[in-house]
Design an enzyme around this catalytic site. Structure first.
Site, PDB file in Angstrom:
ATOM      1  N   ASN A 134      41.099  15.538 -25.640  1.00  0.00           N
ATOM      2  CA  ASN A 134      39.817  14.967 -26.463  1.00  0.00           C
ATOM      3  C   ASN A 134      39.589  15.363 -27.723  1.00  0.00           C
ATOM      4  OD1 ASN A 134      38.737  13.767 -23.753  1.00  0.00           O
ATOM      5  ND2 ASN A 134      38.330  15.780 -23.215  1.00  0.00           N
ATOM      6  N   ARG A 166      32.366  11.524 -32.201  1.00  0.00           N
ATOM      7  CA  ARG A 166      31.183  12.068 -31.403  1.00  0.00           C
ATOM      8  C   ARG A 166      30.830  13.547 -31.568  1.00  0.00           C
ATOM      9  NH1 ARG A 166      31.939  10.949 -25.684  1.00  0.00           N
ATOM     10  NH2 ARG A 166      34.268  10.386 -26.211  1.00  0.00           N
ATOM     11  N   ASN A 181      45.417  24.391 -30.164  1.00  0.00           N
ATOM     12  CA  ASN A 181      44.089  24.114 -29.835  1.00  0.00           C
ATOM     13  C   ASN A 181      44.194  23.329 -28.550  1.00  0.00           C
ATOM     14  OD1 ASN A 181      41.474  23.604 -29.256  1.00  0.00           O
ATOM     15  ND2 ASN A 181      40.977  22.673 -31.368  1.00  0.00           N
ATOM     16  N   ALA A 231      39.597  22.228 -23.733  1.00  0.00           N
ATOM     17  CA  ALA A 231      39.125  22.680 -22.448  1.00  0.00           C
ATOM     18  C   ALA A 231      40.361  23.371 -21.458  1.00  0.00           C
ATOM     19  CB  ALA A 231      38.452  21.695 -21.709  1.00  0.00           C
ATOM     20  N   GLU A 263      46.083  30.868 -31.042  1.00  0.00           N
ATOM     21  CA  GLU A 263      44.872  30.176 -30.298  1.00  0.00           C
ATOM     22  C   GLU A 263      43.791  29.914 -31.454  1.00  0.00           C
ATOM     23  OE1 GLU A 263      43.024  32.352 -27.187  1.00  0.00           O
ATOM     24  OE2 GLU A 263      41.595  30.884 -26.709  1.00  0.00           O
TER      25      GLU A 263
HETATM   26  O1  CA2 Z   1      36.176  24.356 -30.249  1.00  0.00           O
HETATM   27  C1  CA2 Z   1      37.017  23.770 -29.832  1.00  0.00           C
HETATM   28  O2  CA2 Z   1      38.102  23.501 -30.819  1.00  0.00           O
HETATM   29  C2  CA2 Z   1      37.572  23.458 -28.394  1.00  0.00           C
HETATM   30  O3  CA2 Z   1      38.965  23.761 -28.099  1.00  0.00           O
HETATM   31  C3  CA2 Z   1      37.190  21.925 -28.147  1.00  0.00           C
HETATM   32  C4  CA2 Z   1      37.308  21.560 -26.760  1.00  0.00           C
HETATM   33  C5  CA2 Z   1      36.403  22.533 -25.695  1.00  0.00           C
HETATM   34  O4  CA2 Z   1      36.586  22.426 -24.542  1.00  0.00           O
HETATM   35  C6  CA2 Z   1      36.796  23.823 -25.930  1.00  0.00           C
HETATM   36  O5  CA2 Z   1      35.752  24.662 -25.167  1.00  0.00           O
HETATM   37  C7  CA2 Z   1      36.765  24.428 -27.365  1.00  0.00           C
HETATM   38  C8  CA2 Z   1      36.792  20.206 -26.495  1.00  0.00           C
HETATM   39  C9  CA2 Z   1      37.511  19.307 -27.527  1.00  0.00           C
HETATM   40  C10 CA2 Z   1      36.695  17.872 -27.366  1.00  0.00           C
HETATM   41  O6  CA2 Z   1      36.424  17.197 -28.678  1.00  0.00           O
HETATM   42  C11 CA2 Z   1      35.717  16.365 -28.640  1.00  0.00           C
HETATM   43  C12 CA2 Z   1      35.321  15.826 -29.952  1.00  0.00           C
HETATM   44  C13 CA2 Z   1      34.686  14.858 -30.389  1.00  0.00           C
HETATM   45  C14 CA2 Z   1      33.927  14.115 -29.333  1.00  0.00           C
HETATM   46  C15 CA2 Z   1      34.176  14.643 -28.130  1.00  0.00           C
HETATM   47  C16 CA2 Z   1      34.882  15.907 -27.603  1.00  0.00           C
END
Ligand code: CA2
Length: 146
Positions: free
Chosen positions: A11, A18, A74, A77, A98
């Site tokens: 993602n 978003r 990175n 999730a 990380e």
């Molecule tokens: O904070 C981070 O970089 C995360 O690795 C981002 C992950 C999340 O599941 C981790 O807990 C923390 C999610 C990435 C999703 O990115 C998006 C960006 C824009 C819109 C939707 C999702």
């Protein structure tokens, strides 16, 4: 020349489109471009990848052995669920930083658990896109390049 792999998980290709209140408005392409500029200034080779698939990320970690000197990861999730990624990191014996855009410790409790943290050199989180620059500095310092 020191070579770094920056690997981005599920993602993260959606960055900037978003949830800017959580992840900021910078796109992954913007981040890649900033990382490439910084790496060039530092005389470091850089490979930058993103995949939404766990197996592809694991293959990229395996392939990094012999090609790169360290990894900035990175894992999105998958950080909170993937013992397979933890095992892959252990198997290649490369230094891994990380990285997270958000402060995972200040969010939902399911994000507090990281399977990567125990096998990482360290963790950077909560500084948004700037975290990528911090992670490059941290890895370069680890290699004695700064
Ligand atoms: O904070 C981070 O970089 C995360 O690795 C981002 C992950 C999340 O599941 C981790 O807990 C923390 C999610 C990435 C999703 O990115 C998006 C960006 C824009 C819109 C939707 C999702």
């Amino acid at each position: 020349m020191t070579s770094i792999l920056i690997l981005n998980g599920p993602n993260l290709n959606l960055l900037g489109t978003r949830q800017p209140e959580v992840y900021g408005s910078t796109t992954l392409a913007d981040i890649e471009s900033a990382c490439r500029g910084k790496a060039e200034d530092m005389g470091v080779a850089l490979d930058f990848q993103q995949s939404n698939h766990e197996g592809v990320l694991i293959d990229a970690i395996h392939t990094a052995k012999g090609r790169h000197d360290g990894i900035i990861l990175n894992a999105g999730a998958l950080t909170h669920t993937s013992i397979a990624i933890m095992d892959a990191i252990n198997s290649v014996e490369l230094p891994v930083i990380e990285l997270h855009l958000s402060n995972i410790h200040a969010r939902e409790s399911f994000r507090h658990k990281s399977w990567i943290a125990p096998v990482a050199l360290g963790q950077i989180c909560g500084f948004g896109a700037h975290g990528y620059s911090l992670a490059i500095d941290a890895l370069a310092a680890h290699f004695g390049k700064t």
